[in-house]
Write an enzyme that holds these catalytic residues in place. Structure first.
Site, PDB file in Angstrom:
ATOM      1  N   GLU A 420    -102.212  12.125  -6.712  1.00 61.87           N
ATOM      2  CA  GLU A 420    -101.232  12.741  -5.829  1.00 61.87           C
ATOM      3  C   GLU A 420    -101.451  12.375  -4.369  1.00 61.87           C
ATOM      4  O   GLU A 420    -101.686  13.238  -3.523  1.00 61.87           O
ATOM      5  CB  GLU A 420    -101.219  14.257  -6.055  1.00 61.87           C
ATOM      6  N   GLU A 496    -101.929  14.056 -17.184  1.00 63.59           N
ATOM      7  CA  GLU A 496    -102.058  15.515 -17.248  1.00 63.59           C
ATOM      8  C   GLU A 496    -100.933  16.030 -18.119  1.00 63.59           C
ATOM      9  O   GLU A 496     -99.788  15.591 -17.975  1.00 63.59           O
ATOM     10  CB  GLU A 496    -101.953  16.146 -15.849  1.00 63.59           C
TER      11      GLU A 496
END
Ligand code: GAL
Length: 981
Positions: A420, A496
């Site tokens: 991220e 994820e």
């Protein structure tokens, strides 16, 4: 005392450090090393103006200072009582300081560390390095008053050459550690902000002739079965690997290694070797393997790789990100025992001892760089360092330090650039450098959906539908046609998925079906391994796990850090048990029609010879017989089928009592001790009913008629309040009669559901404040009929429920209930549950049941439970989710006995079954509690008997509960029998 501001310029400089050594591989050798962990002197300054001038001088008097263990995170000191050095703080995405790069707040806690050590008399001539494995977030170092340099990059090693500053005998080391620095902008991972020297510190002798660095290349060719070994050493050295017949050879080779055993997570074979130089001997542990993408499929040693993975942060509830070797080993063993084969080291390189364990025990590793700038996302990615050339060196430095440190670990198969961090040229530069330095591993980064420089298309939290599309190559088109074409060729992983926050995650089995069906899908990594709960004590001494906001942080993200498959103390949560079953690497199918057992071997490397297959038969949960199956080893990727053995056939042909059920269970277990689990450890299982649960409700042939007296109706041994129609006693047992119950204490997935929390919709609809009205009470020849209307205030929708109570004169001890409930009007949202709730005396302490168990389960988390007889104390039926929430349901219960110490209590029978929850507090208590320590047993035991519950899902960060597990307001029936015992 103040210091010149210029002395601390490094803090906000974009430079990753000064005076540091070039990054290199982590290795041990027989050259002397001095472990500098232990007790250090410590002083915490509130910020730069408060630092102690001259603290770095060898002669500085630190006798008035306190002490701290090294390694440690200073905010964790003093817990579970009061933090001694300022509290920990938790945020997910938001920076806990203004986004003003590269500046940091004036209030910048600064830890000053001092430590004396004696240099051993026999310390060799030559160079000496001082190695820090991890310091958060920025530090400067002095030895004997000489400034060595400074560094950033918290979860990465930093070395300084101390040769000139080192003295014989007494030496004084001084380290100043700053909580905030420009580096903090690159370390915005979703976790507690913790500071200090949190990994070990060592003094390393590098005698003349010692190696600085080496790179082991151990390739495996699955077509020939041969390996090739080449070790690039940066100085003269001789290589010996006895098992390969390599003796004192030129490390570079290349050395053919015919017929090697390749390294894989299932068979982590390591060849012991040694590099010998004039200055030292360096032990090697070499794993031969090849990882590549061929035709859009990830192959390891020529075979497709399926990740059954987890995201692992480093966490301990008492010491934060400082872990002992035992903690790391516990993680590895727990993973292996739960069929997990891979780890993403979210979101930074772990202590390298963890990677040693992955090499030795066998886990595929995605090694992730210490990089996240997620907080820039909250300001529209304006100023994101990822696309700012001024930050490039800081990015490259982090990548180099990870790759160089970890390059000799066979377990590491992918390098991840970070997490991220948006998009930008600095990420591309990291990828380019890495490809050049180590072309033999794959590159991962999830944050750039165009995947211009990655080897895999990685996604987070895609729903089942999207994963199916990806599997079939039918995903949405990317904007740039060239990049779209490239991306379509890439294998897919979910870096994820299945957010394991609180109760859940649901939907694991459905993901796994997709992964196993489509070759492009390579599985994924559950978010996440461990809850980041902080062990804490209330003023009255009640221990619990604390989370964001518990330390008064002005900006925080509550309990979003508690989303692991194991609780913070590493005890498995039901989610881990569910995952173990969902990803079992051997799929067994017991077929009662063809009377066969099919074994599908989904392992990567091994055939099934290491497993023992056993069958057993139970009639109504009572063992009738068992035996072993003679299954020829099934190769990896193949299927084997076996006819039922004669003994099993015979047992299954035996007559069964009316109403009984017969189940055949087949398990696969380890046939011998492995390094990670003992002989007999269960790997996989299946269960099938030869005769399933009997649906018939016992007929009431001679119904008793209710008798009215003194404000009660009596029906057999049951007593009802004649005004409300509520059951108040049964056979002398005081009961707060069943009422319709639609509420559950919201789970995290209800509270944080993406695109609008479900719990908000529930509260808006008033499900947490239902009103009950008696509509009708009708004693009649067949028993007692009670009709109620249940609805929230202000609403015109309701549930109309009919309770039909009956007792047969032939069996007056059994009170039967046939309940039907149906919606009136339009309910605006799905319902949490549809069932009844009642309360029993508080001395009920044990539940024995025949149904699904032994653990809790809900409609979309039923993989791990099986039909059987189970028993547990009421207290042990509770799952201590960090934020108290609905938990503990046992589904499809046919019979249950709820008893007190004298064996007296209540038997409940479901026709054919009911969901059962038993607890010492109410759903409202659970809902109101913020921590487990808020839950106090009441003097009643509360029992929920449900026809259905809304699924669990993983909506706290991910898709909503799958439609098939959504509980809409609908008519249900619940048929039960109650008998005092
Ligand atoms: C992801 C992130 C993780 C964690 C998770 C939610 O977006 O990469 O670090 O925040 O969401 O728990």
């Amino acid at each position: 005392m103040t210091s010149e501001p210029t002395a601390h310029d490094y803090l906000e400089s974009l430079s990753p450090g000064r005076g540091r050594e070039r990054p290199r591989a982590a290795f041990t050798s027989d050259a002397p090393a001095l472990n500098l962990t232990g007790t250090w002197r410590f002083h915490l300054a509130a910020g730069l103006p408060q630092v102690v001038d001259g603290f770095q001088d060898a002669g500085f008097d630190d006798s008035g200072w306190g002490t701290i263990p090294v390694p440690s995170c200073w905010q964790m000191e003093g817990l579970p009582g009061e933090p001694r050095f300022g509290p920990p703080a938790y945020t997910n995405q938001v920076y806990p300081f203004p986004v003003d790069p590269p500046h940091v707040p004036d209030a910048n806690p600064t830890g000053e560390y001092r430590r004396e050590f004696l240099l051993p008399g026999n310390w060799p001539e030559g160079r000496t390095l001082l190695r820090f494995e991890g310091v958060d977030s920025c530090f400067a170092v002095w030895l004997n008053s000489t400034l060595l340099g400074n560094g950033k990059g918290s979860r990465l090693p930093t070395e300084f050459d101390v040769t000139d500053a080192l003295r014989p005998g007494r030496n004084v080391l001084a380290v100043r550690v700053h909580q905030w620095s420009s580096g903090s902008y690159l370390e915005d991972q979703d976790m507690w902000w913790l500071s200090g020297i949190f990994r070990p510190v060592t003094l390393l002798s590098r005698p003349a002739g010692a190696l600085t660095d080496f790179f082991v290349h151990a390739d495996y060719d699955h077509l020939t079965g041969d390996g090739t070994l080449s070790v690039q050493a940066d100085g003269p050295a001789l290589l010996t690997v006895p098992a390969l017949g390599i003796v004192e050879a030129d490390p570079a080779g290349p050395h053919p290694a015919p017929d090697v055993i390749p390294w894989s997570a299932e068979q982590p074979h390591l060849y012991e070797g040694e590099l010998v130089t004039d200055g030292e001997r360096v032990p090697l542990r070499i794993g031969f393997r090849r990882i590549e993408v061929v035709d859009g499929v990830i192959l390891a040693n020529g075979r497709p790789l399926l990740f059954r993975g987890v995201n692992r942060h480093e966490w301990h509830p008492g010491t934060g990100r400082t872990l002992s070797h035992e903690d790391m080993l516990t993680d590895v063993l727990l993973m292996k025992r739960h069929n997990i084969n891979s780890v993403r080291t979210s979101h930074y390189p772990p202590d390298s001892a963890f990677l040693d364990l992955c090499d030795a025990y066998g886990l595929w590793v995605v090694d992730e760089c210490d990089l996240e700038t997620h907080g820039f996302g909250l300001v529209g990615w304006k100023g994101n360092p990822s696309d700012d050339p001024r930050w490039r060196e800081a990015y490259l430095d982090r990548m180099r330090r990870m790759v160089e440190r970890d390059k000799n670990h066979p377990s590491v198969v992918m390098w991840s650039l970070g997490n991220e961090a948006g998009t930008g040229s600095n990420l591309a530069a990291m990828a380019a450098w890495t490809k050049d330095r180590d072309p033999d591993r794959l590159i991962h980064y999830e944050g750039d959906y165009n995947c211009p420089y990655t080897d895999v298309f990685s996604l987070m939290y895609a729903d089942h539908g999207e994963v199916g599309l990806l599997g079939r190559g039918q995903e949405a088109v990317a904007a740039d046609p060239a990049l779209d074409a490239r991306r379509r060729q890439l294998p897919v992983i979910l870096c994820e998925y299945a957010h394991a926050m609180g109760n859940g995650p649901g939907g694991l089995s459905e993901y796994q079906e997709l992964f196993e069906a489509h070759p492009r899908l390579h599985g994924g990594f559950v978010w996440e391994w461990i809850d980041h709960g902080v062990r804490r004590r209330t003023p009255e001494g009640r221990e619990h796990f604390a989370y964001g906001g518990d330390f008064g942080e002005p900006v925080h993200d509550d309990n979003f850090c508690c989303d692991g498959l194991v609780f913070a103390d590493r005890s498995p949560s039901p989610g881990l048990t569910e995952y173990k079953k969902a990803v079992e690497p051997v799929r067994i199918t017991v077929d009662t029609t063809s009377r066969t057992i099919r074994v599908r071997n989904l392992l990567h490397t091994l055939d099934t010879a290491h497993l023992r297959f056993r069958w057993s038969v139970e009639d109504n949960g009572q063992p009738r017989g068992d035996g072993e199956l003679a299954l020829q080893p099934v190769p990896a990727g193949a299927d084997g089928v076996l006819l039922w053995p004669e003994a099993l056939n015979k047992l299954c042909d035996a007559p069964l009592e009316d109403g009984e059920e017969r189940w055949v269970t087949v398990v696969a277990e380890l046939a011998a001790d492995e390094s990670w689990a003992p002989n007999g450890h269960e790997i996989a299982w299946d269960q099938a009913a030869v005769v399933g649960p009997a649906p018939e409700v016992p007929a009431v042939v001679r119904p008793l008629v209710p008798v009215l007296a003194d404000g009660t109706y009596t029906l057999g041994t049951a007593v009802f309040d004649s005004a409300s129609g509520t059951l108040t006693a049964l056979g002398g047992l005081q009961i707060d009669g069943p009422r319709l119950d639609l509420w559950r204490a919201p789970i995290d997935n209800d509270l944080r559901t993406w695109n609008g929390p479900l719990a908000e919709a529930w509260r808006k609809a008033g499900l947490d404040r239902l009103e009950h009205r008696l509509v009708g009470l009708r004693p009649h020849d067949g028993g007692l009929e009670v009709v109620t209307r249940t609805a929230p205030a202000g609403a015109d929708f309701a549930m109309r429920t009919v309770f039909r109570w009956a007792v047969d004169a032939e069996d007056p001890g059994l009170l039967q209930l046939a309940l039907t409930t149906e919606p009136l009007g339009t309910w605006p949202c799905p319902l949490p549950r549809i069932g009844i709730r009642m309360a029993l005396p508080g001395d009920i302490e044990t539940v024995d049941w025949f149904g699904l168990g032994p653990g809790e389960a809900y409609s979309d988390t039923t993989a791990a439970v099986r039909v059987g007889r189970f028993g547990a104390a009421v207290d042990d039926l509770q799952t201590p989710y960090v934020l108290p929430q609905e938990n503990g349901n046992r589904p499809q219960v046919r019979h249950a006995r709820l008893t007190g110490p004298d064996g007296a209590g209540l038997t409940v029978t479901g026709y054919p079954h009911t969901d059962l929850t038993v607890r010492r507090w109410t759903s409202e208590d659970l809902d109101a509690a913020r921590h487990t320590s808020d839950l106090r047993p009441r003097d009643r035991v509360y029992v929920n008997l449900d026809a259905a519950q809304h699924g669990i899902g993983s909506g706290a960060c991910g898709p909503r509960t799958q439609p098939q597990f959504q509980l809409d307001a609908r008519p249900v029936t619940l048929t039960l029998g109650f008998r005092p015992c």
